[in-house]
Design a protein around this motif. Structure first.
Motif, PDB file in Angstrom:
ATOM      1  N   GLU A 170       0.857  -1.207   0.000  1.00 25.69           N
ATOM      2  CA  GLU A 170       0.000   0.000   0.000  1.00 25.69           C
ATOM      3  C   GLU A 170       0.885   1.246   0.000  1.00 25.69           C
ATOM      4  O   GLU A 170       0.950   1.981   0.992  1.00 25.69           O
ATOM      5  N   GLN A 172      -5.581   5.943   5.086  1.00 25.07           N
ATOM      6  CA  GLN A 172      -6.629   6.430   4.177  1.00 25.07           C
ATOM      7  C   GLN A 172      -7.323   7.653   4.768  1.00 25.07           C
ATOM      8  O   GLN A 172      -7.631   8.613   4.054  1.00 25.07           O
ATOM      9  N   ILE A 198      -0.491   4.550   1.200  1.00 24.66           N
ATOM     10  CA  ILE A 198      -0.696   4.585   2.644  1.00 24.66           C
ATOM     11  C   ILE A 198       0.638   4.722   3.363  1.00 24.66           C
ATOM     12  O   ILE A 198       0.801   5.530   4.276  1.00 24.66           O
TER      13      ILE A 198
END
Length: 226
Positions: free
Chosen positions: A42, A201, A45
């Motif tokens: 991710e 997020q 992130i």
């Protein structure tokens, strides 16, 4: 005045490496690897996070220095040793967290309030001596960089102790009675990864907040305190 480079969340994982964890060393090591790989998957992130992994027993040892997981190339290793000294944890964090936050600010970042994820399988062997440094660490008046602390107890860790360690009652969890310790470790790291991804997020949105997911097979510690 220069614009900040961005906003970062320093996240710390404190993993119990005391002797009672010896049968579950591979579970602990596997959980740490899964956490690192999950964050690497991710990158958007991970750009918002700086991860530090610390192992504790009689002392605290760095398993992963504060890292941007997009570029980190090493994985944390687990070394089982010693007893379960909570005071060592909070003495260490009292020095480490303010230093890290100052360093990140010096690099031009804004910094969100740090978060600590604490995993222990036993009661503190230092009696109540950990309460002093813990109180100082979590007092925003004395420690402006005071972290949020999420505490998860497995094995012989008591619910009342996890409630004392966590900075909010809803941040304290214990594995349900009869839960295999190895499975509990895996569920802790699964929930930890999901919490950091969800928090990352949120930091990218207009509503930045800490998201804490309850691990499967765990219950709120406050519900177990009778």
């Amino acid at each position: 005045m220069a614009e900040p480079r961005g906003v970062l969340l320093p996240a710390y994982v404190l993993a119990d490496e005391s002797g009672s964890m010896a049968p579950h060393r591979s579970d602990l090591a596997g959980g740490l690897v899964s956490l690192c790989e999950g964050l690497r998957a991710e990158p958007m992130i991970s750009a918002k996070l700086r991860l530090t992994v610390l192992g504790f027993s009689d002392d605290v040892q760095v398993r992963l220095p504060m890292a941007d997981m997009r570029s980190a190339t090493t994985l944390p290793e687990v070394v089982i040793r010693g007893l379960t000294d909570y005071q060592a944890v909070f003495d260490d964090l009292l020095k480490r967290i303010p230093y890290d936050v100052q360093r990140l600010r010096g690099e031009g970042y804004k910094v969100h309030r740090p978060v600590v994820f604490f995993l222990s399988d036993g009661q503190p062997t230092d009696g109540g001596s950990w309460h002093g440094p813990h109180s100082t660490l979590t007092d925003k008046g004395r420690t402006p960089t005071a972290p949020n602390i999420v505490a998860c107890g497995i094995g012989d860790a008591e619910a009342s102790t996890m409630v004392e360690v966590a900075t909010r009652k809803e941040f304290a969890f214990v594995a349900k009675s009869g839960t295999d310790v190895g499975r509990a470790v895996a569920e802790f790291f699964h929930a930890l990864t999901a919490s950091l991804v969800a928090t990352g997020q949120a930091l990218n949105s207009g509503d930045p907040q800490l998201v804490v997911n309850r691990p499967d097979q765990f219950t709120l510690a406050i519900d177990e305190v009778g």
